[in-house]
Design a protein around this motif. Structure first.
Motif, PDB file in Angstrom:
ATOM      1  N   THR A  73     -61.681  14.463 -10.216  1.00  0.00           N
ATOM      2  CA  THR A  73     -60.774  15.231 -11.068  1.00  0.00           C
ATOM      3  C   THR A  73     -61.606  16.029 -12.068  1.00  0.00           C
ATOM      4  OG1 THR A  73     -59.080  13.500 -10.873  1.00  0.00           O
ATOM      5  CG2 THR A  73     -58.828  15.077 -12.666  1.00  0.00           C
ATOM      6  N   PRO A  74     -61.511  17.359 -12.040  1.00  0.00           N
ATOM      7  CA  PRO A  74     -60.753  18.152 -11.072  1.00  0.00           C
ATOM      8  C   PRO A  74     -61.351  18.035  -9.659  1.00  0.00           C
ATOM      9  CG  PRO A  74     -62.145  19.572 -12.375  1.00  0.00           C
ATOM     10  CD  PRO A  74     -62.271  18.197 -12.977  1.00  0.00           C
ATOM     11  N   VAL A  75     -60.577  18.451  -8.659  1.00  0.00           N
ATOM     12  CA  VAL A  75     -61.012  18.346  -7.261  1.00  0.00           C
ATOM     13  C   VAL A  75     -62.343  19.067  -7.061  1.00  0.00           C
ATOM     14  CG1 VAL A  75     -60.479  19.042  -4.892  1.00  0.00           C
ATOM     15  CG2 VAL A  75     -58.678  18.094  -6.345  1.00  0.00           C
ATOM     16  N   SER A  92     -50.760   6.236   1.025  1.00  0.00           N
ATOM     17  CA  SER A  92     -50.274   5.213   1.946  1.00  0.00           C
ATOM     18  C   SER A  92     -49.699   5.801   3.240  1.00  0.00           C
ATOM     19  CB  SER A  92     -49.191   4.375   1.262  1.00  0.00           C
ATOM     20  OG  SER A  92     -48.107   5.201   0.876  1.00  0.00           O
ATOM     21  N   ALA A  93     -49.499   7.125   3.275  1.00  0.00           N
ATOM     22  CA  ALA A  93     -48.882   7.766   4.447  1.00  0.00           C
ATOM     23  C   ALA A  93     -49.853   8.681   5.183  1.00  0.00           C
ATOM     24  CB  ALA A  93     -47.651   8.554   4.013  1.00  0.00           C
ATOM     25  N   LEU A  94     -51.140   8.533   4.939  1.00  0.00           N
ATOM     26  CA  LEU A  94     -52.124   9.410   5.575  1.00  0.00           C
ATOM     27  C   LEU A  94     -52.116   9.285   7.089  1.00  0.00           C
ATOM     28  CD1 LEU A  94     -55.166   8.923   3.161  1.00  0.00           C
ATOM     29  CD2 LEU A  94     -53.882  11.052   3.540  1.00  0.00           C
ATOM     30  N   ARG A  95     -52.322  10.431   7.760  1.00  0.00           N
ATOM     31  CA  ARG A  95     -52.452  10.480   9.209  1.00  0.00           C
ATOM     32  C   ARG A  95     -53.744  11.202   9.550  1.00  0.00           C
ATOM     33  NH1 ARG A  95     -46.596  12.759  11.022  1.00  0.00           N
ATOM     34  NH2 ARG A  95     -47.815  14.651  10.895  1.00  0.00           N
ATOM     35  N   PRO A  96     -54.353  10.899  10.689  1.00  0.00           N
ATOM     36  CA  PRO A  96     -55.564  11.620  11.092  1.00  0.00           C
ATOM     37  C   PRO A  96     -55.338  13.128  11.067  1.00  0.00           C
ATOM     38  CG  PRO A  96     -55.274   9.711  12.481  1.00  0.00           C
ATOM     39  CD  PRO A  96     -54.037   9.804  11.631  1.00  0.00           C
ATOM     40  N   GLY A  97     -56.275  13.843  10.464  1.00  0.00           N
ATOM     41  CA  GLY A  97     -56.169  15.289  10.324  1.00  0.00           C
ATOM     42  C   GLY A  97     -55.774  15.726   8.929  1.00  0.00           C
ATOM     43  N   ASP A  98     -55.248  14.801   8.099  1.00  0.00           N
ATOM     44  CA  ASP A  98     -54.891  15.161   6.725  1.00  0.00           C
ATOM     45  C   ASP A  98     -56.154  15.454   5.909  1.00  0.00           C
ATOM     46  OD1 ASP A  98     -52.220  14.813   7.283  1.00  0.00           O
ATOM     47  OD2 ASP A  98     -52.106  12.798   6.422  1.00  0.00           O
ATOM     48  N   LEU A  99     -56.021  16.364   4.961  1.00  0.00           N
ATOM     49  CA  LEU A  99     -57.129  16.687   4.065  1.00  0.00           C
ATOM     50  C   LEU A  99     -57.073  15.744   2.872  1.00  0.00           C
ATOM     51  CD1 LEU A  99     -56.866  20.605   4.046  1.00  0.00           C
ATOM     52  CD2 LEU A  99     -57.930  19.084   5.744  1.00  0.00           C
ATOM     53  N   ALA A 140     -59.128  25.071  -3.907  1.00  0.00           N
ATOM     54  CA  ALA A 140     -58.083  25.944  -3.363  1.00  0.00           C
ATOM     55  C   ALA A 140     -57.350  25.257  -2.213  1.00  0.00           C
ATOM     56  CB  ALA A 140     -58.695  27.261  -2.898  1.00  0.00           C
ATOM     57  N   MET A 141     -58.073  24.498  -1.398  1.00  0.00           N
ATOM     58  CA  MET A 141     -57.442  23.767  -0.298  1.00  0.00           C
ATOM     59  C   MET A 141     -56.426  22.753  -0.819  1.00  0.00           C
ATOM     60  SD  MET A 141     -60.392  22.708   2.383  1.00  0.00           S
ATOM     61  CE  MET A 141     -61.596  23.882   2.991  1.00  0.00           C
ATOM     62  N   SER A 142     -56.684  22.190  -1.986  1.00  0.00           N
ATOM     63  CA  SER A 142     -55.829  21.128  -2.515  1.00  0.00           C
ATOM     64  C   SER A 142     -54.443  21.628  -2.915  1.00  0.00           C
ATOM     65  CB  SER A 142     -56.489  20.446  -3.718  1.00  0.00           C
ATOM     66  OG  SER A 142     -56.551  21.322  -4.832  1.00  0.00           O
ATOM     67  N   ARG A 143     -54.219  22.944  -2.765  1.00  0.00           N
ATOM     68  CA  ARG A 143     -52.911  23.508  -3.110  1.00  0.00           C
ATOM     69  C   ARG A 143     -52.169  24.055  -1.890  1.00  0.00           C
ATOM     70  NH1 ARG A 143     -56.199  25.096  -7.671  1.00  0.00           N
ATOM     71  NH2 ARG A 143     -56.731  27.080  -6.699  1.00  0.00           N
ATOM     72  N   VAL A 144     -52.714  23.882  -0.696  1.00  0.00           N
ATOM     73  CA  VAL A 144     -52.036  24.376   0.507  1.00  0.00           C
ATOM     74  C   VAL A 144     -51.375  23.211   1.245  1.00  0.00           C
ATOM     75  CG1 VAL A 144     -53.677  26.277   0.759  1.00  0.00           C
ATOM     76  CG2 VAL A 144     -54.054  24.145   2.026  1.00  0.00           C
ATOM     77  N   GLY A 145     -50.494  23.550   2.194  1.00  0.00           N
ATOM     78  CA  GLY A 145     -49.854  22.516   2.998  1.00  0.00           C
ATOM     79  C   GLY A 145     -48.850  21.693   2.215  1.00  0.00           C
ATOM     80  N   THR A 146     -48.674  20.456   2.650  1.00  0.00           N
ATOM     81  CA  THR A 146     -47.682  19.542   2.082  1.00  0.00           C
ATOM     82  C   THR A 146     -48.372  18.334   1.471  1.00  0.00           C
ATOM     83  OG1 THR A 146     -46.146  20.185   3.839  1.00  0.00           O
ATOM     84  CG2 THR A 146     -45.630  18.175   2.630  1.00  0.00           C
ATOM     85  N   PRO A 147     -47.990  17.938   0.245  1.00  0.00           N
ATOM     86  CA  PRO A 147     -48.595  16.726  -0.342  1.00  0.00           C
ATOM     87  C   PRO A 147     -48.304  15.488   0.503  1.00  0.00           C
ATOM     88  CG  PRO A 147     -47.329  17.969  -1.977  1.00  0.00           C
ATOM     89  CD  PRO A 147     -47.007  18.558  -0.645  1.00  0.00           C
ATOM     90  N   ASN A 155     -58.223  11.689  -5.266  1.00  0.00           N
ATOM     91  CA  ASN A 155     -57.410  12.576  -6.098  1.00  0.00           C
ATOM     92  C   ASN A 155     -56.047  12.822  -5.486  1.00  0.00           C
ATOM     93  OD1 ASN A 155     -56.379  15.479  -6.677  1.00  0.00           O
ATOM     94  ND2 ASN A 155     -57.757  15.088  -8.419  1.00  0.00           N
ATOM     95  N   SER A 156     -56.044  13.332  -4.237  1.00  0.00           N
ATOM     96  CA  SER A 156     -54.787  13.693  -3.589  1.00  0.00           C
ATOM     97  C   SER A 156     -55.047  13.932  -2.114  1.00  0.00           C
ATOM     98  CB  SER A 156     -54.188  14.963  -4.235  1.00  0.00           C
ATOM     99  OG  SER A 156     -55.127  16.032  -4.167  1.00  0.00           O
ATOM    100  N   ALA A 157     -53.971  14.251  -1.389  1.00  0.00           N
ATOM    101  CA  ALA A 157     -54.097  14.555   0.044  1.00  0.00           C
ATOM    102  C   ALA A 157     -53.047  15.587   0.416  1.00  0.00           C
ATOM    103  CB  ALA A 157     -53.938  13.289   0.890  1.00  0.00           C
TER     104      ALA A 157
END
Length: 200
Positions: A160-162, A148-155, A137-144, A195-197
């Motif tokens: 697969t599946p998550v 390569s653009a990860l910042r501290p605090g990103d989920l 469920a978390m993998s569908r909130v916020g902004t993708p 998988n994703s962030a």
């Protein structure tokens, strides 16, 4: 006719020719003036001298014609540091890191034991952000966010599946509660199938 007449006529012709030549020279551009106007020293202060290397100019010319420079603008660091974490993300990282070594327990959301999504929801709840309880469920909130653009605090989500989530702390690492028998720890992103962030 006087014998002196031819000499007088010749003298008159020479004088007339000299006067005409002087008049003609008066309307032509002065060669000396042209040379002076074309030198860098005589140029207007704001005139550029294209393709002129400073060392090719005489020292006097270099002093008389200041070098033109491109203006620069100093920007505050906060405007150019695009990869800096958000205040909430940075605080969430600090809270999660404070639980390093806490035991893993499936379904636990702190404060003494955690599963993967329990650690994330607990850390973000401490900074006033509510998240869904499961990693999927978390993998569908916020902004993708691209890897390569990860910042501290990103989920950061794995498999697969998550089925697993951690909080990115920088340097290609996440803090996470990974599995039974393993306490909360820091892991390399490359050690699990990415998988994703998302950024919240």
């Amino acid at each position: 006719m006087s014998k002196h007449m031819p000499a007088l006529a010749t003298r008159f012709a020479i004088t007339a020719t000299a006067a005409a030549a002087a008049a003609l020279v008066g309307v032509l551009p002065n060669a000396t003036d042209t040379a002076v106007r074309s030198t860098p020293e005589a140029a207007a202060p704001d005139a550029a001298v294209p393709d002129a290397a400073p060392e090719a100019l005489a020292p006097e010319a270099a002093r008389a014609t200041p070098a033109r420079t491109t203006p620069t603008v100093d920007l505050p660091v906060r405007h150019v540091a695009l990869s800096a974490p958000s205040r909430a993300g940075s605080a969430a990282v600090s809270h999660a890191m404070s639980k390093l070594g806490a035991p893993y327990r499936w379904g636990a959301a702190g404060p003494s034991a955690f599963d993967c999504s329990g650690l994330v929801t607990w850390a973000y709840k401490k900074v006033g952000i509510s998240l869904p309880r499961t990693s999927r469920a978390m993998s569908r909130v916020g902004t993708p966010v691209a890897k390569s653009a990860l910042r501290p605090g990103d989920l950061v989500f794995f498999y697969t599946p998550v089925s697993h989530v951690g909080i990115y702390i920088g340097g290609g690492k996440v803090v996470n509660a990974s599995q039974p028998g393993t306490p909360v720890k820091v892991s390399n992103i490359s050690g699990m199938p990415f998988n994703s962030a998302r950024r919240v």
